[in-house]
Design a protein around this motif. Structure first.
Motif, PDB file in Angstrom:
ATOM      1  N   THR A  99      28.711 146.052  -4.541  1.00  0.00           N
ATOM      2  CA  THR A  99      28.212 144.743  -3.980  1.00  0.00           C
ATOM      3  C   THR A  99      27.018 144.928  -3.039  1.00  0.00           C
ATOM      4  N   CYS A 100      26.983 145.931  -2.107  1.00  0.00           N
ATOM      5  CA  CYS A 100      25.818 146.173  -1.248  1.00  0.00           C
ATOM      6  C   CYS A 100      24.736 146.448  -2.345  1.00  0.00           C
ATOM      7  N   LEU A 101      24.854 147.493  -3.172  1.00  0.00           N
ATOM      8  CA  LEU A 101      23.885 148.010  -3.924  1.00  0.00           C
ATOM      9  C   LEU A 101      23.059 146.836  -4.858  1.00  0.00           C
ATOM     10  N   LEU A 102      23.940 145.754  -5.322  1.00  0.00           N
ATOM     11  CA  LEU A 102      23.609 144.593  -6.012  1.00  0.00           C
ATOM     12  C   LEU A 102      22.605 143.895  -5.243  1.00  0.00           C
ATOM     13  N   SER A 103      23.224 143.615  -4.072  1.00  0.00           N
ATOM     14  CA  SER A 103      22.398 142.715  -3.147  1.00  0.00           C
ATOM     15  C   SER A 103      20.792 143.276  -2.599  1.00  0.00           C
ATOM     16  N   GLY A 104      21.052 144.737  -2.316  1.00  0.00           N
ATOM     17  CA  GLY A 104      19.788 145.392  -2.249  1.00  0.00           C
ATOM     18  C   GLY A 104      18.775 145.301  -3.371  1.00  0.00           C
ATOM     19  N   PHE A 105      19.372 145.781  -4.519  1.00  0.00           N
ATOM     20  CA  PHE A 105      18.431 145.880  -5.734  1.00  0.00           C
ATOM     21  C   PHE A 105      17.731 144.289  -5.885  1.00  0.00           C
ATOM     22  N   GLN A 106      18.635 143.281  -5.719  1.00  0.00           N
ATOM     23  CA  GLN A 106      18.001 141.945  -6.074  1.00  0.00           C
ATOM     24  C   GLN A 106      17.053 141.717  -4.959  1.00  0.00           C
ATOM     25  N   ALA A 107      17.036 141.999  -3.828  1.00  0.00           N
ATOM     26  CA  ALA A 107      16.118 141.685  -2.584  1.00  0.00           C
ATOM     27  C   ALA A 107      14.943 142.261  -2.870  1.00  0.00           C
ATOM     28  N   ILE A 108      14.914 143.731  -3.349  1.00  0.00           N
ATOM     29  CA  ILE A 108      13.719 144.406  -3.703  1.00  0.00           C
ATOM     30  C   ILE A 108      13.021 143.840  -4.839  1.00  0.00           C
ATOM     31  N   THR A 199      20.027 141.622   3.615  1.00  0.00           N
ATOM     32  CA  THR A 199      19.663 141.400   2.217  1.00  0.00           C
ATOM     33  C   THR A 199      19.694 140.032   1.772  1.00  0.00           C
ATOM     34  N   SER A 200      20.798 139.204   1.966  1.00  0.00           N
ATOM     35  CA  SER A 200      20.939 137.745   1.726  1.00  0.00           C
ATOM     36  C   SER A 200      20.361 136.883   2.421  1.00  0.00           C
ATOM     37  N   GLY A 201      20.055 137.090   3.789  1.00  0.00           N
ATOM     38  CA  GLY A 201      19.005 136.311   4.650  1.00  0.00           C
ATOM     39  C   GLY A 201      17.794 136.480   3.937  1.00  0.00           C
ATOM     40  N   TYR A 202      17.348 137.756   3.444  1.00  0.00           N
ATOM     41  CA  TYR A 202      15.998 137.987   3.150  1.00  0.00           C
ATOM     42  C   TYR A 202      15.637 137.238   1.939  1.00  0.00           C
ATOM     43  N   LYS A 203      16.771 136.978   1.093  1.00  0.00           N
ATOM     44  CA  LYS A 203      16.455 136.422  -0.229  1.00  0.00           C
ATOM     45  C   LYS A 203      16.506 134.950   0.015  1.00  0.00           C
ATOM     46  N   VAL A 204      17.331 134.421   0.653  1.00  0.00           N
ATOM     47  CA  VAL A 204      17.237 132.928   1.211  1.00  0.00           C
ATOM     48  C   VAL A 204      15.828 132.635   1.683  1.00  0.00           C
ATOM     49  N   TYR A 205      15.334 133.658   2.428  1.00  0.00           N
ATOM     50  CA  TYR A 205      14.044 133.119   3.061  1.00  0.00           C
ATOM     51  C   TYR A 205      13.173 133.064   1.904  1.00  0.00           C
ATOM     52  N   LEU A 206      13.056 134.255   1.043  1.00  0.00           N
ATOM     53  CA  LEU A 206      12.074 134.246  -0.233  1.00  0.00           C
ATOM     54  C   LEU A 206      12.123 133.042  -1.085  1.00  0.00           C
ATOM     55  N   LEU A 207      13.367 132.550  -1.245  1.00  0.00           N
ATOM     56  CA  LEU A 207      13.787 131.442  -2.127  1.00  0.00           C
ATOM     57  C   LEU A 207      13.232 130.284  -1.552  1.00  0.00           C
ATOM     58  N   HIS A 208      13.278 130.175  -0.284  1.00  0.00           N
ATOM     59  CA  HIS A 208      12.701 128.938   0.577  1.00  0.00           C
ATOM     60  C   HIS A 208      11.284 128.945   0.583  1.00  0.00           C
ATOM     61  N   PRO A 224       8.361 121.340 -11.306  1.00  0.00           N
ATOM     62  CA  PRO A 224       9.030 122.667 -10.706  1.00  0.00           C
ATOM     63  C   PRO A 224      10.031 122.875 -11.567  1.00  0.00           C
ATOM     64  N   ARG A 225      10.363 124.269 -11.899  1.00  0.00           N
ATOM     65  CA  ARG A 225      11.334 124.666 -12.985  1.00  0.00           C
ATOM     66  C   ARG A 225      12.049 125.924 -12.373  1.00  0.00           C
ATOM     67  N   SER A 226      13.291 126.206 -12.656  1.00  0.00           N
ATOM     68  CA  SER A 226      13.969 127.318 -12.261  1.00  0.00           C
ATOM     69  C   SER A 226      13.821 128.569 -13.211  1.00  0.00           C
ATOM     70  N   PHE A 227      12.855 129.462 -12.300  1.00  0.00           N
ATOM     71  CA  PHE A 227      12.335 130.834 -13.202  1.00  0.00           C
ATOM     72  C   PHE A 227      13.669 131.852 -13.016  1.00  0.00           C
ATOM     73  N   PRO A 228      13.648 132.736 -14.149  1.00  0.00           N
ATOM     74  CA  PRO A 228      14.460 133.636 -14.344  1.00  0.00           C
ATOM     75  C   PRO A 228      15.006 134.483 -13.101  1.00  0.00           C
ATOM     76  N   GLU A 229      14.049 134.721 -12.220  1.00  0.00           N
ATOM     77  CA  GLU A 229      14.054 135.598 -11.076  1.00  0.00           C
ATOM     78  C   GLU A 229      14.984 134.867  -9.925  1.00  0.00           C
ATOM     79  N   THR A 230      14.651 133.310  -9.945  1.00  0.00           N
ATOM     80  CA  THR A 230      15.129 132.646  -9.058  1.00  0.00           C
ATOM     81  C   THR A 230      16.775 132.334  -9.311  1.00  0.00           C
ATOM     82  N   ARG A 231      16.933 131.986 -10.732  1.00  0.00           N
ATOM     83  CA  ARG A 231      18.133 131.979 -11.207  1.00  0.00           C
ATOM     84  C   ARG A 231      19.076 133.044 -10.736  1.00  0.00           C
ATOM     85  N   ALA A 232      18.559 134.245 -11.169  1.00  0.00           N
ATOM     86  CA  ALA A 232      19.201 135.571 -10.983  1.00  0.00           C
ATOM     87  C   ALA A 232      19.807 135.650  -9.352  1.00  0.00           C
ATOM     88  N   THR A 233      18.711 135.307  -8.624  1.00  0.00           N
ATOM     89  CA  THR A 233      18.878 135.447  -7.125  1.00  0.00           C
ATOM     90  C   THR A 233      19.889 134.473  -6.542  1.00  0.00           C
TER      91      THR A 233
END
Length: 309
Positions: A99-108, A199-208, A224-233
């Motif tokens: 789960t840690c790896l998954l969160s870090g992978f998506q943040a990058i 990493t979760s906080g960083y992803k929330v910031y990027l989504l915002h 506005p539409r939901s991009f694949p990267e946004t939906r995955a995040t």
């Protein structure tokens, strides 16, 4: 009237059955596509390991816990108890690490092109397999020390010197060894949880930021539409927040169990919470990740198109 023990056993068996089916479905799906040469996302390898870890936790905990609530506590000897408990601890540690790896992978993966992660972003696919290997090795080595402290119920001679965990027991320890044990097992968990939170906080910031940018670009010709990267995040944020919630609740109950004489309701509540994320996780993925449904349609269509012999 149905007794509480029967209700608890039904809950444990239901958790195990439902969760194992969901996780095995994901494992089957990813394995089938891999061995038939279909293209998979880099993240799918991480998700398959998470499903494997979840299955390990459920099979090594929920089923035996359900039998224990029915009074069948003498099924395992010392060796059986050591193996089952060790597999449960390895599965739990693997689930946290993946789960840690998954969160870090998506943040990058969703970081901007001009960020400091750009060089790492291009190399991520090469780092996934070594990272997963480390996620397996660490909990396997970390939990070797607990094997000598475990006993099966058949070996218990003096229950005042042991803490009973349903179908297994652990030898009483001195305050020093207990503190050392707590540091060895709690510190890595705390580091992983801190990393997941960051990493979760960083992803929330990027989504915002992405949402604000879309609002600024909005016009009659652009919606506005939901991009694949946004939906995955968003999917991974939902998965991670579910994991953190159940993990923290279970940690609180576990701390209470070690600070006082374990009571049956504490044992059962802790065991139920420990199996909640492994049970819920595959269905969160299936319902929120549209690519998994496409995989299923591809596999189902491939089987349907095969001529009958």
């Amino acid at each position: 009237m149905i007794s509480m023990n029967i209700l608890l056993s039904i809950a444990f068996f239901s958790q195990t059955g439902i969760g194992v089916q969901g996780n095995l479905f994901l494992l089957y799906l990813f394995s089938f596509l891999f061995f038939t040469g279909q293209s998979l996302r880099p993240i799918d390898l991480i998700l398959s390991q998470l499903a494997l870890a979840n299955s390990l936790v459920l099979l090594s905990k929920g089923f035996l816990q359900g039998l224990a609530t029915l009074g069948l506590k003498n099924l395992l000897d010392d060796i059986g108890c050591k193996i089952v408990f060790y597999l449960h601890r390895v599965g739990r540690g693997l689930s946290l690490c993946i789960t840690c790896l998954l969160s870090g992978f998506q943040a990058i993966n969703i970081s901007p092109q001009n960020s400091r992660f750009m060089k790492l972003k291009t190399r991520i696919p090469r780092y996934i397999m070594p990272s997963i290997l480390l996620c397996w090795i660490f909990p396997m080595l970390q939990n070797i020390t607990i094997l000598e402290k475990l006993e099966g119920p058949r070996s218990i001679r003096n229950t005042s010197e042991t803490n009973i965990y349903g179908y297994c027991s652990v030898n009483a320890a001195t305050p020093i060894s207990t503190s050392l044990h707590g540091v060895v097992f709690s510190l890595p968990d705390a580091v992983c949880m801190t990393f997941i939170s960051f990493t979760s906080g960083y992803k929330v910031y990027l989504l915002h930021k992405h949402h604000k940018r879309v609002e600024q670009l909005h016009s009659d010709s652009f919606f506005p539409r939901s991009f694949p990267e946004t939906r995955a995040t968003q999917m991974i944020l939902l998965l991670v927040s579910t994991f953190v919630t159940f993990y923290l609740l279970n940690s609180i109950l576990t701390a209470c169990m070690h600070s006082m004489t374990p009571r049956p309701w504490l044992l059962h509540s802790s065991a139920l919470l420990a199996s909640c994320f492994p049970m819920v996780s595959p269905f969160v993925l299936i319902s929120s990740d549209s690519q998994i449904l496409r995989y299923y349609k591809a596999v189902h269509g491939r089987k349907s198109s095969q001529p009958e012999k």
